[in-house]
Scaffold this motif. Sequence first.
Motif, mmCIF file in Angstrom:
data_model
loop_
_atom_site.group_PDB
_atom_site.id
_atom_site.type_symbol
_atom_site.label_atom_id
_atom_site.label_comp_id
_atom_site.label_asym_id
_atom_site.label_seq_id
_atom_site.Cartn_x
_atom_site.Cartn_y
_atom_site.Cartn_z
ATOM 1 N N TRP A 46 0.836 -1.205 0.000
ATOM 2 C CA TRP A 46 0.000 0.000 0.000
ATOM 3 C C TRP A 46 0.872 1.256 0.000
ATOM 4 O O TRP A 46 0.632 2.196 -0.751
ATOM 5 N N LYS A 48 3.821 1.602 -1.119
ATOM 6 C CA LYS A 48 4.513 1.749 -2.402
ATOM 7 C C LYS A 48 3.636 2.428 -3.450
ATOM 8 O O LYS A 48 4.134 3.165 -4.300
ATOM 9 N N ILE A 49 2.334 2.149 -3.422
ATOM 10 C CA ILE A 49 1.458 2.690 -4.478
ATOM 11 C C ILE A 49 0.606 3.873 -4.021
ATOM 12 O O ILE A 49 0.015 4.547 -4.852
ATOM 13 N N SER A 50 0.542 4.128 -2.746
ATOM 14 C CA SER A 50 -0.387 5.155 -2.253
ATOM 15 C C SER A 50 -0.090 6.542 -2.819
ATOM 16 O O SER A 50 -1.012 7.337 -3.005
ATOM 17 N N HIS A 51 1.161 6.831 -3.118
ATOM 18 C CA HIS A 51 1.499 8.157 -3.663
ATOM 19 C C HIS A 51 0.973 8.334 -5.094
ATOM 20 O O HIS A 51 0.876 9.444 -5.590
ATOM 21 N N GLU A 52 0.611 7.234 -5.757
ATOM 22 C CA GLU A 52 0.097 7.296 -7.125
ATOM 23 C C GLU A 52 -1.417 7.504 -7.167
ATOM 24 O O GLU A 52 -1.979 7.723 -8.237
ATOM 25 N N ILE A 53 -2.051 7.434 -6.025
ATOM 26 C CA ILE A 53 -3.512 7.518 -5.937
ATOM 27 C C ILE A 53 -3.913 8.954 -5.596
ATOM 28 O O ILE A 53 -3.235 9.616 -4.803
ATOM 29 N N GLN A 55 -5.286 12.173 -3.840
ATOM 30 C CA GLN A 55 -5.296 12.467 -2.406
ATOM 31 C C GLN A 55 -6.637 12.117 -1.754
ATOM 32 O O GLN A 55 -6.662 11.531 -0.671
ATOM 33 N N ARG A 58 -6.909 8.429 -1.341
ATOM 34 C CA ARG A 58 -5.927 8.006 -0.330
ATOM 35 C C ARG A 58 -6.427 8.333 1.078
ATOM 36 O O ARG A 58 -6.344 7.509 1.985
#
Length: 111
Positions: A46, A48-53, A55, A58
């Motif tokens: 989570w 690792k990918i949360s910054h791509e989602i 705000q 997230r």
Amino acid sequence: MEENSFQAALRSALSELKDGSMVELSERDPGFRQSEMEEHLAEQDWLKISHEIPQELRDVTDRFIRAVRVHACDQVDTAYLAGMRDMMKIAAAFGLYEIDPDDVLPARQRK
């Protein structure tokens, strides 16, 4: 249902005992250790990918994860207290304990 003062005092007094018992038992339980590892790996995925989602998504997801974790802790606390209460009832039924755990509740809260 509102927690009465006996339940609150019992919850507070047993917290440290419960935590010690949980650590001791969970260290011996391979299933618990496995699910703990799976949770850790899922959290790492989570992060690792949360910054791509976006705000907003997230934030909603993080709030959901926090709510689930808080609820799980509350369930553990409640189950622990229920187990203690059940053991008191069992001990009373066998004459090993002379106080009925239902009698410690104020009269207005008895069923």
